[in-house]
Scaffold this active site. Structure first.
Site, short mmCIF file in Angstrom:
data_model
loop_
_atom_site.label_atom_id
_atom_site.label_comp_id
_atom_site.label_asym_id
_atom_site.label_seq_id
_atom_site.Cartn_x
_atom_site.Cartn_y
_atom_site.Cartn_z
N CYS A 89 49.86 -17.98 -1.17
CA CYS A 89 50.25 -16.35 -1.27
C CYS A 89 51.39 -15.93 -1.08
CB CYS A 89 49.16 -15.59 -0.21
SG CYS A 89 47.44 -16.13 -0.88
N HIS B 144 58.84 -22.52 7.32
CA HIS B 144 57.98 -23.64 6.80
C HIS B 144 57.58 -24.33 7.98
CE1 HIS B 144 55.99 -26.40 4.10
NE2 HIS B 144 56.61 -25.89 3.00
N HIS C 215 58.55 1.20 7.02
CA HIS C 215 57.20 0.80 6.21
C HIS C 215 57.14 -0.75 6.13
CE1 HIS C 215 57.45 4.79 4.29
NE2 HIS C 215 58.78 4.35 4.08
N HIS D 22 50.94 -8.69 3.81
CA HIS D 22 49.99 -9.40 3.03
C HIS D 22 48.62 -9.20 3.12
CE1 HIS D 22 47.99 -12.27 0.23
NE2 HIS D 22 47.56 -13.19 1.43
N ASN E 33 42.21 -9.53 -2.03
CA ASN E 33 43.21 -10.38 -1.87
C ASN E 33 43.60 -10.79 -3.50
OD1 ASN E 33 44.91 -12.33 -1.43
ND2 ASN E 33 43.78 -13.16 0.30
#
Length: 517
Positions: free
Chosen positions: A241, A320, A404, A408, A441
């Site tokens: 995602c 990562h 703002h 996700h 989602n």
């Protein structure tokens, strides 16, 4: 009216409610203004320092006589060669700086695909199709119903037709149809809004994690729009995602070395071939959360496009955690015991996401936080590491850096944790919760539905800063920082929220936690 002040307890005594209990105004007001004063002094320290310097300089200059000025000029006249060399060096260094500095990147516009009403799937339709598929046990049907009720999804999310059919028809042909509908729908609207021709686009990046046909999705776009033969096209798969912001970062790198170019980024996920028909509960959660959707974004490095662009990209930060086995396996596509393919979500997912976010904001913080917040963080770190003080780590106030937040919309539990850990208000979380409620989602494209929500509400003002945060399998946490170049007028926007923005409540009702998988 009595409910505003009291709350009868089970014992009959009267207790003040948490909702209506008055704050300690003396304490809160003092702390508020002390903190505001601290931030103002630290942030503007350099400017405040210039005031006494300017006063001292003015006093010194006022004491100079005409003879002093003439003497100074004569002294300088004999050093013109040195002055000329210094000026030449300054011009050379300025030229090198302007020639080598990073190109400014602009977001002309973006478009979020909104499927037609025939694609709508309510909770009742979802459960009906699940029952009629004949794939799930009674216990797991009840489990999915419970997940749906607690997920934060509303009654107007979308599914592709192959999943809604009785029986379902998850074929390659249907998956291609879904991809074409989403990608071409978003791109058509984007090209219409920006008035940019497809042949003018020099860079194309398409990301979709679980559907990777041959020819690729990017080739599908090139073929449909008859793009030019020397286009730089990329197809990102399996990146979860957070792939949408990875695509933005890749476009940023490519636009640095390809002057006067447009980059088209398409972010989506494909549901048709990734509906799970087994009974492994860790894989059933994905069925309940993921929905149909996608977005197209057009970036430019042309200085002439600044005037008509919406945003400027300032930072991208990628984290990562794949070197750690627990992080690597917390979102994993695999077969269950009956060889049904699905995406398993680990119980460690929330802890892994928290660690990835911590690493990401540690890198992002110095780039965006005011000096006052960095100073407090540094003092806490020194006290903890050097002096071994037993104090809690200082969590920077990112509300001082951004107006703002686009987080996700992966699920209600993730949003709840981030709201608590970043100390965000319900207003900050509203775009994410509303996107989850209205569209579900939609994987990597959810950040753009959230930004579109804020535009539809008329909240984006010139100079506003927006932080996009995404999580993905691997495990990854990525951030992007945008500055608004103009105030967005929702009346002039073509936006998936415009027709119904006023039909939604200010906040989605809170629900109980999703049960453990």
């Amino acid at each position: 009216m009595s409910d505003l002040y009291t709350n009868p307890s089970s014992s009959g005594s009267v207790q003040p409610t948490n909702r209506t209990r008055l704050p300690n105004f003396l304490l809160s007001v003092k702390l508020k203004y002390v903190k505001l004063g601290y931030h103002y002094v630290i942030t503007n320290f350099m400017y405040l320092l210039l005031v006494p310097i300017a006063v001292v300089s003015s006093l010194h200059l006022s004491t100079l006589s005409l003879d002093d000025v003439i003497s100074l000029w004569n002294h300088l006249k004999f050093n013109m060669i040195a002055i000329t060399l210094c000026l030449t060096l300054m011009v050379f260094l300025a030229t090198v700086y302007f020639m080598t500095r990073p190109r400014k990147l602009y977001l002309l516009d973006f478009s979020c695909y909104k499927p037609g009403p025939e694609r709508t799937v309510t909770r009742e339709i979802f459960m009906d199709r699940s029952v009629k598929s004949g794939s799930f046990t009674e216990e797991n049907l009840a489990f999915q119903k419970k997940i749906l009720e607690r997920s934060g999804l509303g009654q107007k999310t979308y599914f592709p037709p192959a999943v809604l059919q009785i029986p379902p028809n998850p074929s390659m042909a249907e998956a291609r149809k879904e991809a074409e509908e989403v990608m071409f729908g978003a791109i058509d609207e984007l090209l219409e809004k920006t008035k940019v021709k497809a042949k003018d686009i020099g860079i194309l990046i398409v990301n979709c994690s679980l559907f990777n046909p041959t020819p690729s999705l990017s080739a599908m776009v090139v073929n449909h729009y008859k793009m030019r033969g020397n286009i730089l096209s990329y197809n990102l798969g399996g990146m979860g995602c957070s792939a949408g912001l990875i695509s933005i970062d890749l476009a940023k790198q490519l636009l640095q070395v390809n002057p006067n170019s447009y980059a088209l980024v398409v972010s989506m996920e494909n549901i048709t071939l990734n509906w799970y028909f087994g009974n492994n509960r860790s894989m059933l959660v994905s069925n309940c959360l993921f929905r149909m959707g996608g977005a197209a974004i057009l970036l430019s490095n042309k200085s002439s496009d600044r005037r008509r662009s919406k945003y400027q990209l300032f930072h991208t930060v990628r984290t990562h955690k794949g070197a750690d086995d627990k992080c690597y396996g917390c979102v994993f596509q695999e077969e269950d015991e009956k060889k049904e393919v699905g995406v398993a979500l680990s119980k460690d997912l929330m802890a892994v996401a928290g660690e990835a976010l911590k690493t990401n904001i540690t890198t992002l913080g110095p780039l965006v936080l005011p000096m006052s917040e960095q100073f407090l963080f540094f003092l806490t770190l020194v006290g903890k590491k050097v002096f071994k003080m037993k104090i809690k780590p200082y969590i920077p106030d990112f509300k001082l850096a951004f107006e703002h937040f686009c987080i996700h919309a992966g699920g209600r539990a993730v949003l709840d944790e981030l709201e608590k850990n970043l100390d965000l208000s319900e207003s900050h979380m509203e775009p994410s919760r509303m996107t989850l409620y209205r569209f579900g989602n939609t994987s990597s494209s959810s950040l753009w539905y959230e930004l579109a929500y804020m535009e539809a509400k008329g909240r984006i003002k010139k100079g506003d800063r927006t932080w996009q945060i995404a999580f993905g399998s691997g495990f990854k946490c990525n951030s992007a920082v945008w500055h608004a170049l103009r105030t967005i007028n929702p009346a002039k926007e073509k936006n998936p929220w415009i027709d119904e923005i006023n039909d939604f409540p200010v906040q989605v009702p809170r629900v109980a936690s999703i049960v453990s998988t």
